[in-house]
Design a protein around this motif. Structure first.
Motif, PDB file in Angstrom:
ATOM      1  N   ARG A 307      30.422   4.978   8.631  1.00 51.42           N
ATOM      2  CA  ARG A 307      31.886   5.938   9.101  1.00 51.42           C
ATOM      3  C   ARG A 307      31.324   5.934  10.590  1.00 51.42           C
ATOM      4  NH1 ARG A 307      33.506   9.394   5.271  1.00 51.42           N
ATOM      5  NH2 ARG A 307      32.272   9.559   3.508  1.00 51.42           N
ATOM      6  N   HIS A 312      36.355   5.954  10.850  1.00 52.37           N
ATOM      7  CA  HIS A 312      37.703   5.664   9.596  1.00 52.37           C
ATOM      8  C   HIS A 312      38.985   7.062   9.588  1.00 52.37           C
ATOM      9  CE1 HIS A 312      35.167   4.216   6.594  1.00 52.37           C
ATOM     10  NE2 HIS A 312      35.929   3.492   6.886  1.00 52.37           N
ATOM     11  N   PRO A 316      37.638   7.394   3.537  1.00 51.25           N
ATOM     12  CA  PRO A 316      37.737   6.520   2.419  1.00 51.25           C
ATOM     13  C   PRO A 316      37.064   7.294   0.881  1.00 51.25           C
ATOM     14  CG  PRO A 316      35.889   6.349   3.959  1.00 51.25           C
ATOM     15  CD  PRO A 316      36.178   7.505   4.232  1.00 51.25           C
ATOM     16  N   ASP A 319      36.877   2.663  -3.312  1.00 48.04           N
ATOM     17  CA  ASP A 319      36.363   1.114  -2.983  1.00 48.04           C
ATOM     18  C   ASP A 319      36.885   0.854  -1.266  1.00 48.04           C
ATOM     19  OD1 ASP A 319      39.110   3.152  -2.978  1.00 48.04           O
ATOM     20  OD2 ASP A 319      40.373   1.420  -3.470  1.00 48.04           O
ATOM     21  N   ARG A 320      37.420   1.464  -0.645  1.00 44.71           N
ATOM     22  CA  ARG A 320      37.393   1.524   0.742  1.00 44.71           C
ATOM     23  C   ARG A 320      36.362   1.540   1.281  1.00 44.71           C
ATOM     24  NH1 ARG A 320      39.673   1.408   6.033  1.00 44.71           N
ATOM     25  NH2 ARG A 320      38.351   0.147   7.607  1.00 44.71           N
ATOM     26  N   LEU A 321      35.079   2.187   1.285  1.00 44.67           N
ATOM     27  CA  LEU A 321      33.753   2.466   1.222  1.00 44.67           C
ATOM     28  C   LEU A 321      32.799   1.486   0.742  1.00 44.67           C
ATOM     29  CD1 LEU A 321      31.744   4.235   2.717  1.00 44.67           C
ATOM     30  CD2 LEU A 321      31.461   5.439   0.716  1.00 44.67           C
ATOM     31  N   ASP A 323      33.291  -1.622   0.172  1.00 46.84           N
ATOM     32  CA  ASP A 323      34.001  -3.126   0.870  1.00 46.84           C
ATOM     33  C   ASP A 323      32.948  -2.745   2.285  1.00 46.84           C
ATOM     34  OD1 ASP A 323      35.015  -5.562   0.976  1.00 46.84           O
ATOM     35  OD2 ASP A 323      37.131  -4.162   1.541  1.00 46.84           O
ATOM     36  N   ASP A 324      33.088  -1.604   3.071  1.00 50.27           N
ATOM     37  CA  ASP A 324      32.608  -1.310   4.196  1.00 50.27           C
ATOM     38  C   ASP A 324      31.282  -1.406   4.367  1.00 50.27           C
ATOM     39  OD1 ASP A 324      35.302  -1.171   5.675  1.00 50.27           O
ATOM     40  OD2 ASP A 324      35.684   1.186   5.629  1.00 50.27           O
ATOM     41  N   ARG A 349      43.704  -9.434   4.229  1.00 47.91           N
ATOM     42  CA  ARG A 349      42.319  -8.511   4.008  1.00 47.91           C
ATOM     43  C   ARG A 349      41.439  -9.727   4.992  1.00 47.91           C
ATOM     44  NH1 ARG A 349      38.619  -6.871   0.868  1.00 47.91           N
ATOM     45  NH2 ARG A 349      36.769  -7.779   0.507  1.00 47.91           N
ATOM     46  N   SER A 352      42.641  -7.403   8.226  1.00 49.88           N
ATOM     47  CA  SER A 352      41.295  -6.553   7.826  1.00 49.88           C
ATOM     48  C   SER A 352      40.124  -6.547   7.902  1.00 49.88           C
ATOM     49  CB  SER A 352      41.676  -5.970   6.751  1.00 49.88           C
ATOM     50  OG  SER A 352      41.664  -4.775   6.420  1.00 49.88           O
ATOM     51  N   ARG A 356      37.834  -5.236  10.990  1.00 47.35           N
ATOM     52  CA  ARG A 356      36.050  -4.458  10.970  1.00 47.35           C
ATOM     53  C   ARG A 356      35.619  -4.898  11.281  1.00 47.35           C
ATOM     54  NH1 ARG A 356      39.579  -3.467   5.259  1.00 47.35           N
ATOM     55  NH2 ARG A 356      37.150  -3.300   4.542  1.00 47.35           N
TER      56      ARG A 356
END
Length: 368
Positions: A307, A312, A316, A319-321, A323-324, A349, A352, A356
């Motif tokens: 985080r 962020h 999130p 799904d986003r968390l 992935d991260d 993707r 992105s 990140r």
């Protein structure tokens, strides 16, 4: 305040006093009975699946014994003299020896009671009741406590006590005593209630507001106990995720991932459906297919770092968390395994994930 003894009819005093004098004489032997059953119960419960906070015992004092056996009941016939409630206390009283087993959680009360009742070579259970059942059925509140009436079997300390009571009768080693099992919260509540409601020095020092307060605190007690029970259940569930001989080895199906996620991160679940197939695909891309691997990925300190690194703008969702977190752990490998090919057009993707990943790398440099 006048005691039961002070109010006792003169015609009944001699019988009561004789029993009090006998009790005073044999009480030292009865204290040895208390010690014997207390040590037996402590030894019995040691090392079991439930370890009580403490197990205590007491032998009724002479003063308490006299006060109890001085209680009277309504006369057998209208207009007749009152009668003693316990005319033969050495045969009818079960609380001269009292044992208390104090647990942490309500569910442990039943476990302890069953453990004790299974020791049939030591004790014969002659009574078993839940003190709060009546309040539950009437829609009121009271403290919860399991009360067992146990009988010793061929106990040598009991035989010595029985010989002290009546040397002309062959001792059999059987003695009835009370064992109360309750949580530490119920124990504290009942001790305070007993002091105010039943041991108050002056009955005039009373107001209905006390009853209201006791009811309110009993309700709060039930809520607190329920919260601790839920907390313990969640702890046991989370702990099982790290057991490779059990839940930790369970395969990561979409539903399994959903359930583990909602247990570990209930505050991060803004999905509008139950389709967690995407999560299973992301995990499988890295060969992660066991519950323990997901639990390891969702560690709180790692989530905090992710985080901070990605700053962020919005909290999130799952799904986003997820992935991260995989990007944090696997870096470029995660991009190559889950993004569009480098030569694909377009590749949103991949773009992105690359952006990140640069944020993560810059953050790590600032952290040394």
């Amino acid at each position: 305040m006048a005691s039961n003894w002070d109010r006792l009819e003169p015609s009944l005093r001699e019988s009561v006093q004789d029993n009090v004098e006998l009790y005073e004489r044999v009480r030292p032997a009865l204290k040895l009975v208390t010690r014997e059953v207390l040590l037996t119960l402590r030894s019995m419960l040691k090392g079991t699946e439930v370890t009580p906070l403490f197990v205590t015992g007491r032998t009724k004092t002479v003063e308490s014994f006299r006060e109890k056996i001085s209680r009277t009941e309504e006369p057998l016939e209208p207009g007749g003299p009152p009668v003693l409630k316990f005319p033969d206390p050495f045969r009818t009283l079960n609380d001269m020896v009292g044992i208390r087993v104090i647990t942490k959680l309500p569910a442990e009360n039943a476990v302890v009671a069953n453990l004790i009742k299974r020791q049939r070579q030591l004790f014969d259970c002659r009574g078993d009741r839940e003190k709060d059942i009546g309040s539950i059925e009437s829609g009121t509140y009271g403290y919860s406590s399991r009360h067992l009436i146990l009988r010793t079997i061929q106990n040598e300390a009991v035989k010595e006590y029985q010989q002290a009571v009546n040397p002309d009768v062959q001792p059999n080693g059987s003695y009835f005593f009370e064992c109360q099992i309750r949580t530490v919260f119920a124990h504290a509540w009942s001790e305070i209630e007993h002091d105010i409601r039943f041991k108050a020095e002056d009955p005039r020092a009373w107001t209905p507001h006390f009853d209201r307060q006791f009811t309110a605190t009993a309700a709060m007690l039930e809520t607190v106990e329920g919260a601790f029970a839920d907390l313990h259940e969640r702890y046991e569930e989370v702990r099982s995720y790290w057991d490779m001989d059990g839940e930790g080895a369970a395969p990561l199906t979409p539903n399994r991932i959903r359930d583990v996620w909602r247990t570990l991160l209930p505050h991060v679940d803004r999905k509008v459906d139950d389709d967690w197939g995407w999560a299973a695909e992301l995990m499988a891309a890295h060969g992660l297919n066991q519950t323990m691997q997901l639990a390891g990925l969702l560690r709180a300190n790692r989530i905090t770092e992710v985080r901070k690194a990605l700053d962020h703008r919005y909290s999130p969702g799952p799904d986003r968390l997820l992935d991260d977190l995989l990007l944090w752990q696997y870096g470029t490998k995660h991009i190559e395994l889950t993004a569009e090919p480098a030569d694909a057009v377009p590749h949103p993707r991949r773009d992105s994930l690359l952006r990140r990943l640069k944020q993560i790398e810059r953050y790590r440099l600032t952290q040394g």
